[in-house]
Design a protein around this motif. Structure first.
Motif, PDB file in Angstrom:
ATOM      1  N   ASP A  82       0.814  -1.217   0.000  1.00 49.54           N
ATOM      2  CA  ASP A  82       0.000   0.000   0.000  1.00 49.54           C
ATOM      3  C   ASP A  82       0.850   1.271   0.000  1.00 49.54           C
ATOM      4  OD1 ASP A  82       0.960  -0.050   2.574  1.00 49.54           O
ATOM      5  OD2 ASP A  82      -0.995  -0.231   3.551  1.00 49.54           O
ATOM      6  N   ARG A  83       2.130   1.155  -0.452  1.00 54.46           N
ATOM      7  CA  ARG A  83       3.011   2.315  -0.577  1.00 54.46           C
ATOM      8  C   ARG A  83       3.638   2.343  -1.972  1.00 54.46           C
ATOM      9  NH1 ARG A  83       2.278   6.388   3.068  1.00 54.46           N
ATOM     10  NH2 ARG A  83       1.471   5.404   4.964  1.00 54.46           N
ATOM     11  N   PRO A  84       2.845   2.677  -2.996  1.00 59.05           N
ATOM     12  CA  PRO A  84       3.401   2.754  -4.352  1.00 59.05           C
ATOM     13  C   PRO A  84       4.458   3.836  -4.432  1.00 59.05           C
ATOM     14  CG  PRO A  84       1.199   3.692  -4.279  1.00 59.05           C
ATOM     15  CD  PRO A  84       1.410   3.032  -2.963  1.00 59.05           C
ATOM     16  N   LEU A  85       5.345   3.692  -5.402  1.00 51.39           N
ATOM     17  CA  LEU A  85       6.484   4.591  -5.534  1.00 51.39           C
ATOM     18  C   LEU A  85       6.178   5.777  -6.437  1.00 51.39           C
ATOM     19  CD1 LEU A  85       9.275   1.913  -6.093  1.00 51.39           C
ATOM     20  CD2 LEU A  85       8.750   3.111  -3.961  1.00 51.39           C
ATOM     21  N   THR A  86       6.793   6.886  -6.126  1.00 54.56           N
ATOM     22  CA  THR A  86       6.785   8.016  -7.049  1.00 54.56           C
ATOM     23  C   THR A  86       7.779   7.713  -8.165  1.00 54.56           C
ATOM     24  OG1 THR A  86       8.574   9.188  -5.917  1.00 54.56           O
ATOM     25  CG2 THR A  86       6.322   9.576  -5.116  1.00 54.56           C
ATOM     26  N   ASP A  87       7.730   8.500  -9.221  1.00 55.59           N
ATOM     27  CA  ASP A  87       8.672   8.297 -10.317  1.00 55.59           C
ATOM     28  C   ASP A  87      10.109   8.466  -9.832  1.00 55.59           C
ATOM     29  OD1 ASP A  87       6.581   7.870 -12.044  1.00 55.59           O
ATOM     30  OD2 ASP A  87       6.569   9.910 -12.858  1.00 55.59           O
TER      31      ASP A  87
END
Length: 332
Positions: A184-189
């Motif tokens: 539940d912690r997707p990454l930023t670019d």
């Protein structure tokens, strides 16, 4: 002294009561007892690192069971006259005549001139099947404590905290084969670029369970059925300080609600101290022990200063009742 003797301790007065019997609390008690202070340690016997079979990065104690370290510490403080009381503290309250009363859960109460809070924190773990069962064995938080034991093995970092991405980047120091599961912690670019540059594999998706056999981890399963075999899982838990004993005493707290202390462990309220994980989530056992010693040094100096002022007042009062010729002075 065990919990069976709680009633015997009612209203006993101590120079210092230490709440919490981990490395920080025991080391504070050791220094204070060697300074010939009367000291009691109230200990619930539930150390944060109890699930771990071994502790690391503690000079002369590397690889030793945390419970063995605590047993040794308990014997050491007893040698100098400090006592250990099994139990929990419900609340600390100020006394009208100065100092504090420490109320235990069994109804007993102890008086103290100063109180040291060393109750650590709680690791609130994500509700992913397998995490709690293997916490401290194959599922860890601190790379400095347990990273070496899975060096060069496949490690999966669960994305459950704002600091999880940084944890994955750090663990690359211990293994060339690190996987970041976004959960539940997707990454930023930008974060994804840093993962690529560092050589950390990213697997997008939520984790459904940790896979184990005979109680040992062997993989991570995602909700879509994919699995990643691994030797270790790391995650960043949500940490909550066990500081309710000081509720209502007006001690200053930071914007996150943690107790604020100076470098010696003094809170904003005179006579109340706090050391270890209860004020610093980053503190390892060795750090907490050092914090306990630093607080004990400063606390003993504060007690000495109090005693000097008391003795000086008594000395001056006695001198004022006697004339220069040594004759008693009549009351006016």
């Amino acid at each position: 002294m065990t919990g069976a003797h709680k009633e015997d301790t009612a209203r006993i007065s101590y120079d210092v009561i230490v709440i919490g019997g981990g490395a920080g609390g025991l080391n504070a008690a050791l220094v204070l007892a060697r300074a010939r202070r009367t000291v009691a340690v109230v200990d619930a016997g539930e150390p944060r690192n109890a699930p771990s079979a071994h502790m690391h990065s503690f000079l002369s104690r590397d690889g030793v069971s945390p419970l063995t370290v605590l047993e040794t510490g308990r014997a050491e403080i007893a040698r100098y006259g400090a006592i250990r009381i099994e139990g929990r503290v419900d609340q600390v309250q100020p006394r009208d005549e100065g100092g504090y009363v420490v109320l235990l859960d069994g109804g007993a109460s102890l008086d103290a001139r100063h109180v040291v809070l060393a109750t650590g924190l709680r690791d609130d773990l994500p509700e992913i099947p397998g995490v709690r069962a293997m916490w401290g064995e194959d599922v860890h938080f601190c790379p400095y404590c347990h990273g070496y034991e899975v060096r060069d093995e496949k490690i999966v970092v669960l994305g459950v905290h704002p600091a999880s991405a940084g944890q994955a980047l750090l663990l690359r120091q211990w293994s060339h084969d690190v996987v970041y599961a976004t959960h539940d912690r997707p990454l930023t670019d930008e974060e994804r670029e840093r993962m690529d540059a560092r050589g950390v594999e990213v697997v997008d998706g939520r984790v459904s369970t940790l896979l184990s056999k005979d109680g040992r981890l062997h993989g991570v399963e995602f909700v879509d059925g994919r699995t990643v075999a691994c030797a270790g899982v790391f995650l960043f838990p949500r940490m909550t300080p066990n500081d309710s004993a000081f509720d209502g005493l007006g001690c200053a707290r930071d914007e996150q609600g943690w107790l604020v202390t100076d470098r010696a462990g003094r809170t904003s309220r005179p006579g109340l101290w706090a050391v270890g994980n209860v004020v610093d989530s980053r503190a390892q056992a060795v750090t907490a022990a050092g914090m306990g010693a630093a607080a004990a040094f400063a606390l003993n100096h504060d007690l000495v200063d109090e005693e000097i002022e008391r003795d000086l007042a008594a000395h001056r009062a006695a001198a004022g009742r006697v004339s220069d010729a040594g004759e008693p002075v009549s009351a006016v």
